[in-house]
Design a protein around this motif. Sequence first.
Motif, short mmCIF file in Angstrom:
data_model
loop_
_atom_site.label_atom_id
_atom_site.label_comp_id
_atom_site.label_asym_id
_atom_site.label_seq_id
_atom_site.Cartn_x
_atom_site.Cartn_y
_atom_site.Cartn_z
N TYR A 30 0.74 -1.28 -0.05
CA TYR A 30 0.30 -0.20 0.18
C TYR A 30 0.99 1.30 -0.25
O TYR A 30 0.69 2.14 -0.84
N MET A 63 2.74 2.06 -3.10
CA MET A 63 1.88 2.43 -4.00
C MET A 63 1.34 4.06 -3.91
O MET A 63 1.57 4.78 -4.91
N ALA A 64 1.24 4.34 -2.49
CA ALA A 64 0.56 5.62 -2.39
C ALA A 64 1.49 6.59 -1.90
O ALA A 64 1.55 7.79 -2.52
N VAL A 118 7.01 0.03 -6.54
CA VAL A 118 7.38 1.48 -6.68
C VAL A 118 7.58 1.88 -8.21
O VAL A 118 7.60 2.74 -8.76
N LYS A 119 8.11 0.47 -8.74
CA LYS A 119 8.25 0.86 -10.27
C LYS A 119 7.10 1.06 -11.04
O LYS A 119 7.12 1.87 -11.94
N GLN A 138 2.23 4.02 -10.70
CA GLN A 138 1.44 4.69 -11.29
C GLN A 138 0.44 4.24 -12.16
O GLN A 138 -0.77 4.35 -12.23
N ARG A 196 -2.02 2.38 -9.46
CA ARG A 196 -3.19 3.14 -8.95
C ARG A 196 -4.35 3.21 -9.81
O ARG A 196 -5.24 3.40 -9.24
#
Lengths: 376, 160
Positions: free
Chosen positions: B46, B49-50, B90-91, B94, B97
């Motif tokens: 989470y 991603m956020a 992390v890669k 975007q 999401r």
Amino acid sequence: MRLTHRPCGARDAPYAWGKSWKVDEFDSKRRAIKPLFLQGPSLTTRLVVFVSASLIMMTVDHRQNYLENVRTALSSALYPVYYVINLPVTAGGWMQENFTTRIALMQENTRLHQQATQIKSHLQKMAALEAENERLRKLLDAAPKVSERILAAELLAVDIDPYARKIVIDKGGRDGVYEGQPVVDADGVMGQVIRVNPLYSTAMLITDTGHSLPVMVNRTGYRTIAAGTGASGQLELQHVASHIDIKPGDLLVTSGLDGRFPPNYPVAKVILAKQEAGQFFLKVKAEPTAHLEHNREVLLVWPKPDGGLAMGQPQTPAATPQSPSSAAPQNPIAAAPATPVTATPSRPVERSGPASPAPASAAPATATATPPDNIE
Amino acid sequence: MHETQRLDSGWFILFTLFAAFVLTIIPLPAEVEPFRPEWVALAVIYWCMAQPLRVGVGVAWLLGITLDIIQGTLLGQHALGMTLIAFLVVKFHQRIRTFPLWQQLMIVLTLIAIYKLLTLWIMGILGKTPDTWLYWASGLSSMLLWPWLSSILRTKTETK
């Protein structure tokens, strides 16, 4: 206008789930213009660095014990987590104690009185026996057996590793707990301490796959090794030859050969002993007498130095929790000590185990006559 | 208005991570035990991603080490999987999401499976392989928990 990392059209994307993500404002506040790329080394570099760090740490941790101190220090810092988890249990216990009815207390009191009387009568017998034992030992010039020092400890209600049988207890280095210390309860051996912190310590139960314990069949005096199976409430006796007299109901006690557990503590009751077709050894399962899974109170034992070895047996390396990589070979002959005592055929080590009938007679003899040595 | 929130969301992240550790070792009945979600891994997914600039590969590695210490496993056993999860999230943060819910669920399931597979390999090398298929059950329960978890965390961090 602020630049953000929001992907183009994310706000209007037909599939966007829920609201759009308002992120990274934290960074845009600090810098006038948001950098297009992440700061510092690239993501891949970081991945490589941390993955190799993990691999190196695992290797070092597995092979050497340099990291033990680091682990101890860090786990002391993590005590608050254990404390928080244990809090409701402590509070529950407190509430229960404070809100019990008078009748319940009285009933409990009566019950405890009865129990105390029973135990006292047993103790009287015990005192007489102990005195007699000591007298006889003196006659034999053997070292008198002294009873062990015992400290009660409480379990912390945490469930640390689902794939191992471990418990956390609320006594640590501050109370003199040491690594390898036996942990017992009122009915038998529970396990041994494997990691000590100032405030708490971790113990491995005898049912863990990494644990083996030298035991003795109380009825016959036959010595063998009880290994944990990983299943709760089950131990396995290893390398019990088919001619050995062992049957369900037999009590197993610690033999004290390890020099770590005091002798004659009950360990388990045999629940199954049968010969399986084609198998050279008996299949023997035993059930621990201690209440391993549901017990709040345990006892830590400090064996007296002469306690375990009073019988003049050779000191063998103890029942250490074996690291599985170095676990004992399944072959009993290979597991036998370097100097087999009995009429083992010459070059026993080269025989490859229970396949051929020839070493069959030799193997159990070796296994019985010598202290268990399947632990490094 | 958002800026004050951002400042204290650091504490919120810490709090959720602490809660994840607590939930990881809180005792459960033996029947439910295999279905215990991978709380720490979910938290890593989470937050990566956020807030990928705050919680990334390094933080994930630290959390993995902490988990190793708490559970008494080999130092680095969980850290390795956590690092890899964090890297992937992390890669692609975007993209993830903007995915619809069911795709996110698939992603979470895959990530947890990768993490568990790595852990399983390490356990296998050590000779401690769990001998039950229930080993994978926590992946499913983690996946099913994702919609609730992510919507709760989002309302906590994003609106006031």
